[in-house]
Design an enzyme around this catalytic site. Structure first.
Site, PDB file in Angstrom:
ATOM      1  N   GLU A  91      -1.283 -12.073   4.436  1.00  0.00           N
ATOM      2  CA  GLU A  91      -1.009 -10.638   4.320  1.00  0.00           C
ATOM      3  C   GLU A  91       0.369 -10.260   4.865  1.00  0.00           C
ATOM      4  O   GLU A  91       0.560  -9.155   5.362  1.00  0.00           O
ATOM      5  CB  GLU A  91      -2.110  -9.828   5.012  1.00  0.00           C
TER       6      GLU A  91
ATOM      7  N   GLU B 190      -9.764 -11.781  -0.752  1.00  0.00           N
ATOM      8  CA  GLU B 190     -10.621 -10.986   0.133  1.00  0.00           C
ATOM      9  C   GLU B 190     -11.125  -9.765  -0.623  1.00  0.00           C
ATOM     10  O   GLU B 190     -10.399  -8.783  -0.800  1.00  0.00           O
ATOM     11  CB  GLU B 190      -9.867 -10.537   1.400  1.00  0.00           C
TER      12      GLU B 190
END
Length: 848
Positions: A188, A257
């Site tokens: 991320e 995710e």
């Protein structure tokens, strides 16, 4: 008449058919590559479904069941982070034992015939303390995290190589015949790379090059990294990823995710996500070209010890996952997603063969068709949030509820609709049970408890003095949550002695207690949106020497954000005494303070329960701050999963047989507003959309793994910060209270009846199924049964305006005494109590 049952032989045939076609081979593959459509395993494109299970958030004894239940739910891949600070708490000293046994976990996944996605990072976020970085990393001279910085890159490469080499030594990569088909580097970074300026891009290029140079033989991914360089696959994280497109047409569309809920903060209500919306998001992803998605989390588990980040992340990491915090199947989420997975796998041959042809029938109706000369699969989506519609497709008519996707594996028959749940649902309950103290090992007559007070202020030989206020993390290196600041001041008689003044304290957080002359004067705490603490505490000073002892504490270190490693904690000031008799203010900030890292009880090893310093003679103190408590107890009987209910305690940490079950904080109450009795699944989900438990403690129940318990002579140790009554502590056993199902005449038939060789299975009607959740159980009673227009939810069903008079009798006859039962939902079974109305069957049962 009693409804016809689904023939068990058909169920067995379908199961074996799915197993033979879709289960990964136990010996795994030798080659993993990718193209624009999918991961390619041994030359075959694959549609894959993954679920996150973090090995340290459960126990090795739990791993086989968690993995098997994931597989039973249709999962092909287990995804996990690798937690650097868990494995290398001291530089060069490694821990790969117990809950940290990464190799054993990967091998358990392999033994179940599943693949592994190993997300090395080594930054993980994950609501994990310090984002998974070891705190010693912070103290390396010249280091800057997650940027083009040589000291950081050297350490990151060393640890990444350490993990890769461990996996290679055990032949765990797919290229070696092992289960690992995918690895991740970084995590991320695209959310924060702008903050790192020009150094961000060369860092990402370096990370990609470093990872691929380790020669794992499997692809690497970077999630949320739009500029991920080739051959790294950039992937999506989020509640929805159907609109995501990778940065190259040569890369597949991967969702690393998919959030099936959200995590819990102390001081927050409990988030959850309706399964209809989650199924909608997943179906849309596969509808629009996706071939690999991962549930974050499939099992969330528990933040044992001091592993929570945040700060203020709760000990429970349940995440509203298909397997709950304790590892129990959560219905209907697990079952509805299983049906979704089976439906997607029925489309696999078409999905991997071609790109979808996507058309819009109107702005809210979208059709995707995967078609070749040999196969055809279709997805019909209604993205309107309120209006059900009828869709004409390929000469047939289909009714689509709002915010739903219908899946047609043959482009004709609907096998699944995301808004129509065929799976049974369950109501979990916790049955309270008093803490049974071990009579044979009681040390005193104070209700079975012994205790000792933690000294207020400085009590250890390693204390030190400095002028000015020190930042906590840089000083403690996170060896403890606790950091003492101590100062003495003298007041002359007739000056300010005896006056009530105000002690003003400003802290970076996360909480603090102030003691004046050995007595608690007050304190304060931050929260998940603002960890800082600014308090004004009225205090009364005496003539002569006055001691001010401030206890600052952390509740998990920051784990997310640009430069999060530099975010501080502790009392950085100013600290002042205001409102003295003469009207003056004394600034104490720059004076000489004495400091102590941690507690005396921590150094003495009181958490183990073996230290002998505890008081077993005098009256048990209750509601007293800074107190250690200990008792011996008998484990709850049976095999039910257990928790400790800390209602009556304040805040602290607990250990069972020397194992930390985490921080407890039952007095931190969520806001009164923000929750609703029900949550409309229609429309985009966000983490605060669906909340439970408003106006109540965020968490009162704390998981104690069964493997940590002995039948008797167990030791429970508590360190209570703010004051509580340990005699109010109790156990709670997790059980299934009811099993329910709610099926309408418009539902598709069970997916188990789908058989590509026969048309009859596709044309069968809807069936209500009930299954007892545990082996050797049978349905003992039917609490509710209604065919007509019933409404409500499991545990709270009600009859509607019409109801068949025979429904209860028919269901009782079909189900009682059996471990499972199946009933056709039709007027042929129950008669027609209200003609012209689409009828529903609702049943609630008990199993024993």
């Amino acid at each position: 008449m009693v409804a016809a049952m689904i023939v068990k032989k058909v169920d067995q045939f379908i199961f074996l058919w799915f197993l033979a076609i879709y289960a990964p081979a136990a010996t795994f593959c030798a080659n993993v590559t990718y193209d624009h459509r999918a991961l390619i395993i041994d030359g075959n494109r694959r549609v894959l479904i993954s679920g996150s299970i973090h090995y340290p958030r459960s126990t090795p004894e739990m791993w086989p069941d968690l993995i098997q239940r994931s597989k039973d739910g249709g999962v092909d891949v287990i995804e996990t982070y690798v937690f650097w600070n868990l494995h290398e708490p001291i530089r060069g000293q490694y821990n790969f034992e117990g809950r940290s046994d990464l190799v054993k976990f990967v091998k358990e996944v392999a033994a179940a015939g599943l693949y592994v996605h190993l997300r090395i990072g080594p930054y993980v976020c994950a609501e994990w303390n310090y984002g998974g970085f070891p705190i010693w990393l912070h103290f390396i001279p010249g280091i800057k995290f997650r940027t083009d910085n040589e000291p950081f890159k050297a350490e990151m490469k060393r640890f990444t190589a350490k993990i890769v080499n461990m996996m290679k030594q055990e032949s765990l990569y797919a290229s070696q015949g092992g289960p690992i088909i995918l690895s991740q580097i970084e995590n991320e970074y695209g959310d924060v790379d702008w903050a790192y300026g020009p150094a961000a891009k060369p860092y990402i290029k370096w990370a990609a090059s470093m990872a691929t140079s380790l020669d794992t033989g499997v692809p690497w991914v970077m999630c949320m990294q739009a500029d991920a360089p080739n051959p790294i696959i950039d992937t999506c994280n989020g509640f929805y990823c159907d609109q995501f497109t990778p940065n190259s047409n040569a890369k597949p569309k991967i969702w690393t995710e998919g959030y099936n809920g959200w995590f819990l903060y102390y001081g927050g209500a409990v988030p959850y996500r309706p399964v209809e919306d989650l199924a909608f998001a997943v179906a849309r992803f596969y509808q629009l070209g996706g071939t690999f998605m991962n549930y974050y989390m499939y099992h969330g588990g528990t933040n044992f010890g001091r592993t929570t980040g945040g700060p203020f992340v709760a000990t429970s990491y349940d995440y509203d996952a298909p397997l709950d915090e304790y590892g129990i199947i959560r219905q209907p989420k697990w079952g509805h997603l299983k049906d979704l997975h089976d439906s997607i796998k029925l489309c696999e041959e078409a999905l991997i063969a071609t790109d979808p042809a996507v058309t819009s029938l109107d702005p809210n109706i979208e059709v995707a068709v995967y078609k070749t000369d040999n196969v055809c699969a279709a997805f019909l989506a209604n993205i309107n949030t309120t209006i059900d519609v009828t869709v004409n497709f390929s000469g047939n008519s289909y009714r689509l509820p709002a915010w739903s996707v219908s899946i047609l594996p043959d482009c004709k028959n609907v096998v699944f609709n995301t808004a129509k749940i065929n799976s049974a649902s369950t109501v979990s309950i916790f049955r309270a049970e008093s803490l049974k103290q071990d009579v044979g090992s009681l040390e005193n007559d104070s209700l079975g408890w012994s205790w000792i007070s933690e000294p207020i202020g400085i009590s250890k030989n390693d204390s030190f003095s400095k002028f000015g206020l020190l930042e906590q993390i840089n000083t403690t290196a996170d060896r403890s949550d606790y950091f003492w600041y101590s100062l003495s001041i003298d007041l002359e008689d007739g000056d300010d002695a005896g006056s009530q003044t105000v002690l003003h304290i400003e802290s970076l957080g996360h909480a603090l207690y102030a003691f004046i002359n050995g007595k608690l004067a007050g304190g304060g705490t931050g929260n998940n949106t603002n960890a800082t603490v600014n308090v004004d505490i009225p205090v009364t000073l005496v003539t002569g020497k006055n001691t001010i002892d401030l206890l600052s504490l952390t509740v998990g270190l920051q784990n997310f954000g640009a430069f999060f490693d530099t975010w501080g904690a502790g009392i950085t000031g100013p600290v002042t005494l205001k409102g003295l008799k003469n009207g003056s203010t004394i600034d104490l900030s720059s004076q000489q303070w004495t400091y102590q890292v941690g507690l005396l009880g921590e150094d003495l090893g009181l958490s183990s329960g073996n230290a002998g310093q505890l008081n077993s003679q005098s009256t048990l103190p209750k509601n007293q701050s800074l107190t250690w408590y200990k008792t011996n107890f008998v484990a709850p009987s049976g095999n039910d999963l257990v928790a400790i209910d800390f209602t009556g305690m304040g805040k602290g940490e607990a250990w069972v047989n020397g194992q930390s079950i985490g921080r407890y904080w039952p007095t931190y109450v969520s806001p009164n507003s923000g929750c609703t009795n029900s949550c409309d699944y229609r429309g985009y989900y966000y983490q605060s959309k669906c909340l439970r438990n408003c106006g109540k403690p965020s968490q009162t129940l704390y998981h104690v793994p069964r493997s940590w318990l002995k039948s008797d002579n167990n030791t429970l140790v508590l360190f209570e910060e703010s004051g509580g009554d340990p005699t109010k502590i109790s156990f709670a056993r997790k059980q299934i209270g009811s099993v329910c199902s709610y099926i309408s005449e418009s539902h598709p038939p069970p997916i188990a009846l789908w058989n590509s060789d026969t048309e009859s299975g596709r044309k069968a009607g809807p069936v209500l199924s009930l299954d007892c959740p545990y082996p050797n159980q049978v349905i003992s009673s039917i609490k509710f049964a209604s065919f007509g227009t019933p409404y409500g939810t499991c545990g709270n069903f009600n009859h509607g305006s019409c109801s068949s008079n025979s429904a209860l009798y028919i269901v009782q006859k079909a189900c009682i005494g059996s471990s499972s039962c199946n009933i056709n939902v039709s007027v042929n079974t129950f008669g027609d109590p209200c003609k012209g109305v689409t009828k529903r069957l609702a049943v609630e049962a008990s199993c024993m």
